[in-house]
Structures are given as structure tokens and as C-alpha cells.
Scaffold this active site. Structure first.
Site, mmCIF file in Angstrom:
data_model
loop_
_atom_site.group_PDB
_atom_site.id
_atom_site.type_symbol
_atom_site.label_atom_id
_atom_site.label_comp_id
_atom_site.label_asym_id
_atom_site.label_seq_id
_atom_site.Cartn_x
_atom_site.Cartn_y
_atom_site.Cartn_z
ATOM 1 N NE ARG A 53 40.029 23.212 37.662
ATOM 2 C CZ ARG A 53 40.554 24.274 37.066
ATOM 3 N NH1 ARG A 53 41.008 24.191 35.833
ATOM 4 N NH2 ARG A 53 40.629 25.446 37.693
HETATM 5 C C1 UD1 Z 1 44.027 31.371 36.551
HETATM 6 C C2 UD1 Z 1 43.935 32.538 35.581
HETATM 7 C C3 UD1 Z 1 44.656 32.176 34.290
HETATM 8 C C4 UD1 Z 1 46.099 31.891 34.627
HETATM 9 C C5 UD1 Z 1 46.208 30.756 35.650
HETATM 10 C C6 UD1 Z 1 47.617 30.622 36.145
HETATM 11 C C7 UD1 Z 1 41.914 33.857 35.986
HETATM 12 C C8 UD1 Z 1 40.525 34.140 35.557
HETATM 13 N N1 UD1 Z 1 42.561 32.887 35.330
HETATM 14 O O1 UD1 Z 1 43.280 30.291 35.990
HETATM 15 O O2 UD1 Z 1 44.600 33.270 33.393
HETATM 16 O O3 UD1 Z 1 46.815 31.560 33.451
HETATM 17 O O4 UD1 Z 1 45.378 31.031 36.783
HETATM 18 O O5 UD1 Z 1 47.784 29.510 36.987
HETATM 19 O O6 UD1 Z 1 42.409 34.518 36.877
HETATM 20 N N2 UD1 Z 1 40.698 31.860 43.792
HETATM 21 C C9 UD1 Z 1 40.120 32.576 44.819
HETATM 22 N N3 UD1 Z 1 38.810 32.922 44.722
HETATM 23 C C10 UD1 Z 1 38.049 32.619 43.653
HETATM 24 C C11 UD1 Z 1 38.645 31.909 42.591
HETATM 25 C C12 UD1 Z 1 39.980 31.548 42.687
HETATM 26 O O7 UD1 Z 1 40.783 32.876 45.818
HETATM 27 O O8 UD1 Z 1 36.870 32.997 43.635
HETATM 28 C C13 UD1 Z 1 42.132 31.469 43.904
HETATM 29 C C14 UD1 Z 1 42.343 29.963 43.866
HETATM 30 O O9 UD1 Z 1 42.375 29.438 45.183
HETATM 31 C C15 UD1 Z 1 43.673 29.836 43.169
HETATM 32 C C16 UD1 Z 1 43.771 31.081 42.283
HETATM 33 O O10 UD1 Z 1 42.807 31.984 42.774
HETATM 34 O O11 UD1 Z 1 44.745 29.856 44.113
HETATM 35 C C17 UD1 Z 1 43.511 30.772 40.810
HETATM 36 O O12 UD1 Z 1 42.228 30.248 40.630
HETATM 37 P P1 UD1 Z 1 41.924 29.056 39.627
HETATM 38 O O13 UD1 Z 1 40.463 28.807 39.640
HETATM 39 O O14 UD1 Z 1 42.821 27.940 39.885
HETATM 40 O O15 UD1 Z 1 42.292 29.747 38.218
HETATM 41 P P2 UD1 Z 1 42.805 29.024 36.897
HETATM 42 O O16 UD1 Z 1 41.655 28.405 36.190
HETATM 43 O O17 UD1 Z 1 43.970 28.184 37.174
HETATM 44 CA CA CA Z 2 44.893 27.418 39.039
#
Ligand code: UD1
Ligand code: CA
Length: 448
Positions: free
Chosen positions: A18
């Protein structure tokens, strides 16, 4: 009872789709420092036994930035639960608490983290959640709680029923686990949800099914837990941090005449009785000692302004610069990689690059230090008490000796010894006036 160990896992592997950027999301700066840097600092401040950063494929720059902390590769970005599992699988976690932080939630305050750790230890819960009540819960997981204050589930927005969507209590992205059984439970997370991802939030129900407890604390201010998924959230976080940084420097005794127009970096140091006028941008690595005055519209990076120095208005200072005590840099001056000893003075419209200026030395208006011959760059030295007349060009490398005097309009290509006077210009010649000049003045006089 022996003290439990603390392992911090920072998730930074997400694709950051995004953001629509070539730069990995967690390297986008907030107040001049990559988001990941803010999170690593928060983790370090807790004094854990280990910090592990989870990075994604092709994110070597993230791993390099994370050093010296350990990194783990999440070979496929399959979700937050999968990311934590990648970090912990095969690790001996005996007697360890695991704190998960998100690389895209950069402002986490220490006071809330301590609160979370205290609650985790006191309640002996298997999972302890940092919850928050944001003004706008869009995109956050919602907490399903019991009257006893336990959490039974976190539901992602896309998977919420309409009543669940109305819940204001959200997950901030910070979560703490007792390690007993943790790896086994992480392995049981499934991806049966709207995004087909392995959600870390499922750990609440999995731990609950095993008879574990899940409790929560509520963040003091949800704005400190703003997550960054897109550029407008990045701007919200920037705004929040700028507000905090400004409050801090004012609390420490600096005057910001119009605070909202002054931009600071996470590492800016500002002393007491400093005055900063409106529209000033302070980039990384700037130290401003006591009593400095920064007039309006300056742009500073990588500079130390020593006690009582005065700069601006309209001064740009580039990295590698040191401005001595009570030195003055007047308006419309650009400076790069230069040092100014105490009481040095640079007048209007100068360009001072790759130079060392001595104590009480004076560069007249329009002095240019010409440091580049198109191929190489050179340095010049202007010694103490030297005087350079206005509109002079010093072609580097040159040395202007102690108390030497360069006459205005000179082009200096050779060293000037101490106390010498240099004329680097043609002598003025006055001749009888020409016919044309006479004609001109006659015409003007008639008009007058
Ligand atoms: C996530 C949470 C949501 C929470 C929010 C808070 C989940 C499923 N959802 O949503 O409940 O309210 O954050 O900000 O956890 N990342 C990895 N590997 C992956 C996917 C993500 O390392 O495979 C890391 C991303 O770099 C990021 C963090 O995890 O730093 C959160 O991932 P993101 O996809 O931004 O989750 P949100 O949709 O924001
Ligand atoms: Ca996030």
C-alpha cells in the site's frame, strides 16, 4: 525464582504494497530515521536478552539496517503469524517471554511497553495484548473481551461481523507471549480467513483452547500506536512525532516561535536558550548548543552549532559542518563540510564548501570558495583574523594566512601568507570621459 529472559521479535518482512514504493516500508523515515530504527530503539530501551528482526526475500537493505541485531528470513510473506513462527522455530525458548513489535508501528512509548511487561508478569497470562482505542479503527483487528477483562479473540476487520466492526477496542500490533507451548501453538495457526494469511491474532484463540489466559492493557494514547500502511498514515505518524519532539525541546528550554513550522529529526539535540524562528527544517545529525539563534527559513543537516552561534535567515548547511562559538553566518549562505572557529563571520550570499575558517576571520559578502575543478574536489584554509573582501573567489586549494587581507573582487589561486595583502584583480584605471558617456549624462540631466 530466576528471572525470565526477554526476546524481542520485530516484524519487518511485509511487502508494504500500500506504500507503492521501491523502498521497503519499514525503511521509510519518520523524523529523519527509518521506522524500523524507531522500533529497534524502543526494543533496545527495554534491555532484552535478544532482538531478532524478521525480513523478507530481497530485503537485504532491511537486514543491513537492522545490524547488529540478528535477522531471520521469512522466505514467503504468508502473514504475521507465519513471520513470528519463522523467527522462533527451532529456538530453545525455555523461561523466555517473547515480545512482538511491528516495524510499521514506530512510535511505541516506553511507558506503555513497561506497562505491558508488568501486566504480563503480574497476570502470568500466556498472551498479553497492547490494546488501544483509536479515533478511527479502520484496518485494525478488534478485541473480543469478557466481563473479566480477558480476551477471547482478535478479529481482523475483513473477517468482522457488523456488530464486531463497531468494537472500538483494537489491537495495536504489540503482543507478548510466554514461550511455554508457543512454538507448538504457532504451528497450529491456519489461513482460513479473508486474506488467506497466517494471522498472529489467531494465537489468542489457540492459546485459549489450550487453557491459557489472554489479558490486555490499553495504550495511554492510541496515536502513539498508529500503524503505517500507506503514505497518509506515514504523514499522521510524522505529525505526531514532530509534535512530541517540539514539545520536548521547548520543555528543555528552547524557544520555537512558531513550533508547527519547525521540523526536527529524531536525533536532534537542542540546548537551552536557543531561539528558532519560523520555517526551519532540521535534518539528521544536528546538534544545537545553548544560546544559538536560528533565523527564519534555514535548512540544516549534519552540523554542530556551538554556543551562541547565529545563522540565517535563509541559510542552508549541508553535512560535515561545525560552526564555532558565537560564529555568525548571515543570510543566503550555503555551507558544506566546513568548519568555523569561534567568532568567524560569513557575510551575505557566500558559498563556503570544503573549507576551514579560523577564529575572527571574515568572509565578505558574495565570497565563493570554488572547491571543484570538474574532476576533483579540494579544500581551502582561511586562518585566524584573515579578512576576505566581498565578491572574491578562492580557488581551492588555497591557504589564506593569519591576519592576511584579500582585497574585494579578487580571484585567489595562490596562497596568501600571514599579514600579506592580496590583489587578485585588475587595477582600476580612470580616463577622461567618452563622447557616449557625455551624451548619456546630458540626456538624463535634461529629463531631470
Ligand atoms: C496488523 C494486524 C491487525 C493490527 C494491526 C496493527 C494481523 C493479521 N493484523 O494488520 O490486527 O490491528 O496490524 O497495526 O496481524 N509482516 C511480516 N510478514 C508478513 C506479513 C507482515 O513480517 O508475512 C510485518 C509487516 O512488515 C508489518 C507487520 O508485520 O511490519 C504488520 O503487517 P501488516 O500487513 O501491515 O498488518 P496490518 O494489516 O496492518
Ligand atoms: Ca500495518
Amino acid at each position: 525464582m530466576s528471572k525470565r529472559k526477554l526476546l524481542c521479535v520485530i516484524l519487518a518482512a511485509g511487502k508494504g504494497t500500500r506504500m507503492k514504493s521501491k523502498l521497503p516500508k519499514v525503511l521509510h523515515p519518520v523524523a529523519g530515521i527509518p521506522m524500523l530504527g524507531h522500533v529497534m530503539r524502543a526494543a533496545r530501551d527495554l534491555g532484552p536478552d535478544q532482538i531478532v528482526v524478521v525480513v523478507g526475500p530481497g530485503q537485504e537493505d532491511v537486514a543491513t539496517y537492522a545490524a547488529p541485531h540478528d535477522t531471520v528470513l521469512q522466505a514467503q510473506q504468508l502473514g504475521t503469524g507465519h513471520a513470528v513462527r519463522s523467527a522462533l522455530v527451532g529456538r530453545d525458548l525455555t523461561g523466555t517471554d517473547v515480545l512482538v513489535l511491528f516495524g510499521d508501528v514506530p512510535l511505541v512509548p516506553m511507558v506503555d511497553l513497561s506497562h505491558l511487561c508488568d501486566q504480563h508478569a503480574r497476570a502470568k497470562s500466556n498472551v498479553t495484548i497492547m490494546a488501544m482505542i483509536p479515533d478511527n479503527p479502520t484496518g485494525y483487528g478488534r478485541l473480543i473481551t469478557t466481563a473479566k477483562g480477558e480476551v477471547t479473540a482478535i478479529v481482523e476487520e475483513l473477517d468482522c461481523t457488523p456488530p464486531q466492526r463497531d468494537i472500538r477496542l483494537c489491537w495495536s500490533g504489540v503482543m507478548m507471549f510466554r514461550s511455554e507451548g508457543l512454538n507448538d501453538q504457532l504451528a497450529r495457526i491456519e489461513n482460513k480467513n479473508a486474506k488467506s494469511e497466517y494471522y498472529l491474532t489467531d494465537m489468542v484463540t489457540i492459546a485459549g483452547a489450550d487453557g491459557g489466559t489472554c489479558t490486555y492493557v490499553v495504550a495511554g494514547d492510541a496515536q502513539d500506536f498508529q500503524g503505517v500502511n500507506d503514505r497518509s498514515q506515514l504523514a499522521l505518524v510524522e505529525n505526531r512525532l514532530q509534535h512530541k519532539l517540539r514539545q520536548l525541546v521547548m520543555k528543555n528550554g528552547a524557544t520555537l516561535i512558531d513550533p508547527t513550522t519547525v521540523y526536527l529529526s529524531g536525533d536532534t539535540q537542542i540546548g537551552q536558550d536557543v531561539v528558532v524562528e519560523p520555517n526551519v527544517f532540521i535534518g539528521p545529525e544536528v546538534i544545537i548548543e545553548n544560546g544559538v539563534i536560528i533565523h527564519a527559513n534555514c535548512y540544516l543537516e549534519g552540523v554542530t552549532l556551538r554556543t551562541g552561534a547565529e545563522i540565517g535567515p535563509y541559510v542552508r548547511i549541508r553535512p560535515g559542518t561545525d560552526v564555532g562559538q558565537e560564529a555568525v553566518i548571515a543570510n543566503f549562505v550555503e555551507v558544506k563540510k566546513s568548519t568555523f572557529a569561534a567568532h568567524a563571520k560569513v557575510s551575505q550570499f557566500c558559498c563556503v564548501v570544503d573549507a576551514d575558517i579560523g577564529a575572527y576571520a571574515n568572509l565578505g559578502a558574495g565570497t565563493i570558495i570554488s572547491n571543484w575543478d570538474g574532476v576533483n574536489k579540494y579544500r581551502s584554509h582561511i586562518d585566524d583574523f584573515a579578512f576576505v573582501g566581498g565578491n572574491s573567489t578562492l580557488v581551492s586549494p588555497v591557504k589564506i594566512g593569519n591576519s592576511a587581507f584579500v582585497t574585494a573582487g579578487s580571484v585567489i589561486t595562490e596562497d596568501v601568507k600571514p599579514d600579506e595583502m592580496a590583489f587578485g584583480r585588475a587595477r582600476q584605471v580612470n580616463k577622461p570621459t567618452s563622447d557616449k558617456a557625455q551624451l548619456y549624462s546630458k540626456k538624463q540631466k535634461k529629463k531631470g
